[in-house]
Motif scaffolding. Structure first.
Motif, PDB file in Angstrom:
ATOM      1  N   THR A 190      35.780  70.089  29.881  1.00 26.81           N
ATOM      2  CA  THR A 190      34.834  68.991  30.048  1.00 26.81           C
ATOM      3  C   THR A 190      35.512  67.624  29.968  1.00 26.81           C
ATOM      4  OG1 THR A 190      34.335  68.882  27.683  1.00 26.81           O
ATOM      5  CG2 THR A 190      32.964  70.361  29.032  1.00 26.81           C
ATOM      6  N   ASN A 191      34.950  66.685  30.708  1.00 25.67           N
ATOM      7  CA  ASN A 191      35.394  65.302  30.583  1.00 25.67           C
ATOM      8  C   ASN A 191      35.178  64.786  29.166  1.00 25.67           C
ATOM      9  OD1 ASN A 191      36.236  64.944  33.279  1.00 25.67           O
ATOM     10  ND2 ASN A 191      34.134  64.594  33.939  1.00 25.67           N
ATOM     11  N   GLN A 192      34.126  65.251  28.512  1.00 29.59           N
ATOM     12  CA  GLN A 192      33.860  64.808  27.144  1.00 29.59           C
ATOM     13  C   GLN A 192      35.031  65.120  26.226  1.00 29.59           C
ATOM     14  OE1 GLN A 192      30.430  66.585  25.256  1.00 29.59           O
ATOM     15  NE2 GLN A 192      30.535  65.186  23.510  1.00 29.59           N
ATOM     16  N   ARG A 193      35.564  66.337  26.315  1.00 28.39           N
ATOM     17  CA  ARG A 193      36.670  66.717  25.432  1.00 28.39           C
ATOM     18  C   ARG A 193      37.913  65.896  25.728  1.00 28.39           C
ATOM     19  NH1 ARG A 193      41.303  69.661  24.750  1.00 28.39           N
ATOM     20  NH2 ARG A 193      41.561  69.968  26.990  1.00 28.39           N
ATOM     21  N   VAL A 194      38.229  65.712  26.988  1.00 24.30           N
ATOM     22  CA  VAL A 194      39.487  65.073  27.358  1.00 24.30           C
ATOM     23  C   VAL A 194      39.418  63.553  27.214  1.00 24.30           C
ATOM     24  CG1 VAL A 194      41.178  64.799  29.221  1.00 24.30           C
ATOM     25  CG2 VAL A 194      40.019  66.996  28.900  1.00 24.30           C
ATOM     26  N   ALA A 195      38.224  62.971  27.388  1.00 29.20           N
ATOM     27  CA  ALA A 195      38.090  61.512  27.365  1.00 29.20           C
ATOM     28  C   ALA A 195      38.171  60.920  25.958  1.00 29.20           C
ATOM     29  CB  ALA A 195      36.767  61.109  28.009  1.00 29.20           C
ATOM     30  N   MET A 196      38.059  61.720  24.938  1.00 31.04           N
ATOM     31  CA  MET A 196      37.988  61.195  23.575  1.00 31.04           C
ATOM     32  C   MET A 196      39.298  60.504  23.158  1.00 31.04           C
ATOM     33  SD  MET A 196      38.189  64.801  21.449  1.00 31.04           S
ATOM     34  CE  MET A 196      38.145  64.071  19.816  1.00 31.04           C
ATOM     35  N   ASP A 197      39.181  59.658  22.134  1.00 29.84           N
ATOM     36  CA  ASP A 197      40.340  59.022  21.479  1.00 29.84           C
ATOM     37  C   ASP A 197      41.164  58.138  22.411  1.00 29.84           C
ATOM     38  OD1 ASP A 197      39.931  59.924  18.858  1.00 29.84           O
ATOM     39  OD2 ASP A 197      40.880  61.844  19.273  1.00 29.84           O
ATOM     40  N   GLY A 198      40.496  57.380  23.288  1.00 30.80           N
ATOM     41  CA  GLY A 198      41.206  56.481  24.183  1.00 30.80           C
ATOM     42  C   GLY A 198      42.019  55.419  23.450  1.00 30.80           C
ATOM     43  N   TYR A 199      41.547  55.015  22.281  1.00 29.60           N
ATOM     44  CA  TYR A 199      42.258  53.985  21.527  1.00 29.60           C
ATOM     45  C   TYR A 199      43.589  54.488  20.973  1.00 29.60           C
ATOM     46  CZ  TYR A 199      39.204  49.930  21.591  1.00 29.60           C
ATOM     47  OH  TYR A 199      38.527  48.804  21.988  1.00 29.60           O
ATOM     48  N   SER A 200      43.777  55.781  20.930  1.00 25.43           N
ATOM     49  CA  SER A 200      45.090  56.334  20.600  1.00 25.43           C
ATOM     50  C   SER A 200      45.878  56.657  21.862  1.00 25.43           C
ATOM     51  CB  SER A 200      44.940  57.613  19.766  1.00 25.43           C
ATOM     52  OG  SER A 200      44.359  57.331  18.517  1.00 25.43           O
ATOM     53  N   LYS A 201      45.170  57.034  22.912  1.00 26.12           N
ATOM     54  CA  LYS A 201      45.857  57.490  24.121  1.00 26.12           C
ATOM     55  C   LYS A 201      46.448  56.341  24.933  1.00 26.12           C
ATOM     56  CE  LYS A 201      43.290  61.797  24.317  1.00 26.12           C
ATOM     57  NZ  LYS A 201      42.180  62.551  24.921  1.00 26.12           N
ATOM     58  N   ILE A 202      45.784  55.189  24.951  1.00 30.06           N
ATOM     59  CA  ILE A 202      46.358  54.042  25.682  1.00 30.06           C
ATOM     60  C   ILE A 202      47.738  53.693  25.107  1.00 30.06           C
ATOM     61  CG2 ILE A 202      46.122  51.586  26.190  1.00 30.06           C
ATOM     62  CD1 ILE A 202      44.246  53.137  27.917  1.00 30.06           C
TER      63      ILE A 202
END
Length: 466
Positions: A351-363
């Motif tokens: 799901t997009n929900q699972r992968v989209a999480m934690d953008g503030y760490s991923k950027i």
């Protein structure tokens, strides 16, 4: 029997590390077994099911062509039920038979800022955990939990132990070790710090297997295929990879016999995976959410979204990872194509929900390094800038309450994110956020590239949604 104590019995661990130990045991090497539990009261129903099943469960794997296979995993010898005082976990960690303590943590769960310092100011739960450990209670962050276990191990005289990450944090062994030692410094426990420095090692590792959260139909397929009513069944893609720095202070399983790459340095493998796979994954999840897709494979098969991902890798990322001065040991273009093939697997239903999480760490972890290196070389960042621009548009949707699912982000300050989206110039506010960008914040070329990319994202959404 020699034990690996694993903290975090989630789907990824059970589709990855536990499988490798299972395969060794199937080959007749039964020296190692896993004892597992959680530091927090997570996945209680799954933990109860694992206990009832004696630690056994079924792993369903599926190829991009839709071929499914089923393996009953029996490497978890003991499942420790959650207790708030963590007493059973602490006891297991203090036993001489335990030679490796492994853990799977999200990027945000390490609480590290851009300079690899513990971010005490941002994370109240980290501060609370420090106070709990000072007061003699068990810690429930990775650092507090490890301190509780390692103190007991030091007192018991059980000997050296390897601390092994099984997650996506870049330079995970050395960075988690730095965080642990900083936590011990904050406690003022000089004896424990000296013991940890002398009696533990922290190998870096790179892990890879797409493992979605299991849905009820996984158990239904397992029952149809095997006859077993498995309440802890999981599924993952057929692809699997594990690269580990061979730095074990108290012995290790013969993982190289079952396909693990034991190496002197994981750096090149890690950078390829973090930037070509993890960043691309997030790109597709953010873009897919913006146009109403639920699953990663839907976005991957959308020609515009696929082009965003392909161009990011080809134009901006491969050129900084594979240079004449430092050629990559991997064929990065082939790796890019394999990654997109994997993401397009419709049977995974990730799901997009699972992968989209934690953008503030991923950027800062997945995307900013490419921007920083391109700018240092005086080169364009137009393709890589699309990824943070997609995340900004995603945040603006979240701000308006228009995301179709709950967005989770441990590193995000919701008030600051809302304020950014409400500002007169959201692009400038986004580019100025030091949590996301560190020293790159407000860099003129970053701001300029984000403005162009943000307009492109707006057109992309308009063209898709009409």
């Amino acid at each position: 029997m020699t034990t690996i104590l694993h903290l975090g019995l989630g789907s990824f661990h059970r589709a990855h590390q536990a499988l490798y130990i299972h395969e060794l045991r199937q080959r007749g090497d039964t020296e190692w077994s896993i004892t597992g539990g959680n530091l927090r009261p997570d996945m209680l129903a799954t933990m109860e099911a694992l206990q009832a099943q004696g630690g056994a469960y079924t792993l369903e794997t599926v190829t991009p062509q839709g071929e499914r296979s089923y393996t009953r995993i029996e490497s978890i010898g003991k499942v420790i039920p959650y207790q708030d005082d963590l007493a059973p976990l602490i006891t297991a960690g203090a036993e001489a038979a335990t030679r490796i303590i492994s853990f799977t943590v999200t990027e945000a769960g390490y609480y590290l800022d851009a300079k690899n310092q513990l971010d005490w100011a941002t994370f109240a739960d980290l501060r609370a955990d420090l106070e709990a450990v000072k007061a003699g209670r068990a810690g429930h962050t990775i650092y507090g939990g490890l301190v509780s276990i390692l103190r007991a191990r030091m007192r018991s005289g059980a000997g050296a132990v390897t601390l092994m990450n099984c997650d996506n944090l870049r330079h995970n062994g050395e960075r988690s070790r730095a965080g642990l030692l900083q936590f011990i410094d904050a406690l003022g426990d000089t004896a424990l710090k000296a013991w940890v420095e002398q009696n533990t090692s922290s190998p870096n590792a790179m892990v890879d297997r797409i493992t979605p959260r299991p849905t009820p139909d996984v158990a239904e397929r397992v029952k149809a295929a095997t006859g077993w009513d498995d309440q802890a069944a999981i599924m993952g893609e057929s692809f699997i990879q594990w690269v580990i720095e061979d730095n074990f202070i108290a012995g290790r399983p013969a993982w190289e016999q079952v396909g693990v790459e034991m190496v002197q340095s994981v750096d090149a493998f890690e950078e390829a995976k973090i930037r070509l796979l993890n960043a691309t994954h997030s790109c597709i999840a953010w873009a897919g959410t913006l146009v109403g897709y639920q699953y990663i494979h839907e976005g991957t098969h959308d020609s515009v979204i696929r082009r965003f991902a392909y161009d990011y890798v080809t134009d901006d990322t491969i050129p900084v990872l594979d240079t004449p001065e430092k050629p990559s040991p991997l064929d990065l273009r082939a790796y890019r194509d394999v990654v997109l093939d994997r993401f397009g697997n419709p049977a995974i239903c990730d799901t997009n929900q699972r992968v989209a999480m934690d953008g503030y760490s991923k950027i800062p972890g997945f995307i900013a390094p490419t921007i920083r290196e391109r700018l240092a070389r005086g080169e364009s960042i137009s393709s890589v800038a699309m990824l943070p621009a997609l995340f900004l548009a995603y945040l603006q949707r979240w701000h308006r309450g228009e995301i179709a699912y709950t967005y989770q982000d441990q590193a995000m300050d919701p008030a600051a994110a809302h304020a950014m989206c409400e500002s007169a110039d959201p692009v400038a506010a986004f580019a100025a956020d030091t949590v996301l960008w560190g020293a790159l914040a407000s860099h003129p070329q970053l701001v300029g590239a984000l403005r162009v990319a943000h307009e492109r994202v707006g057109l992309f959404v308009k063209n898709h949604l009409g």
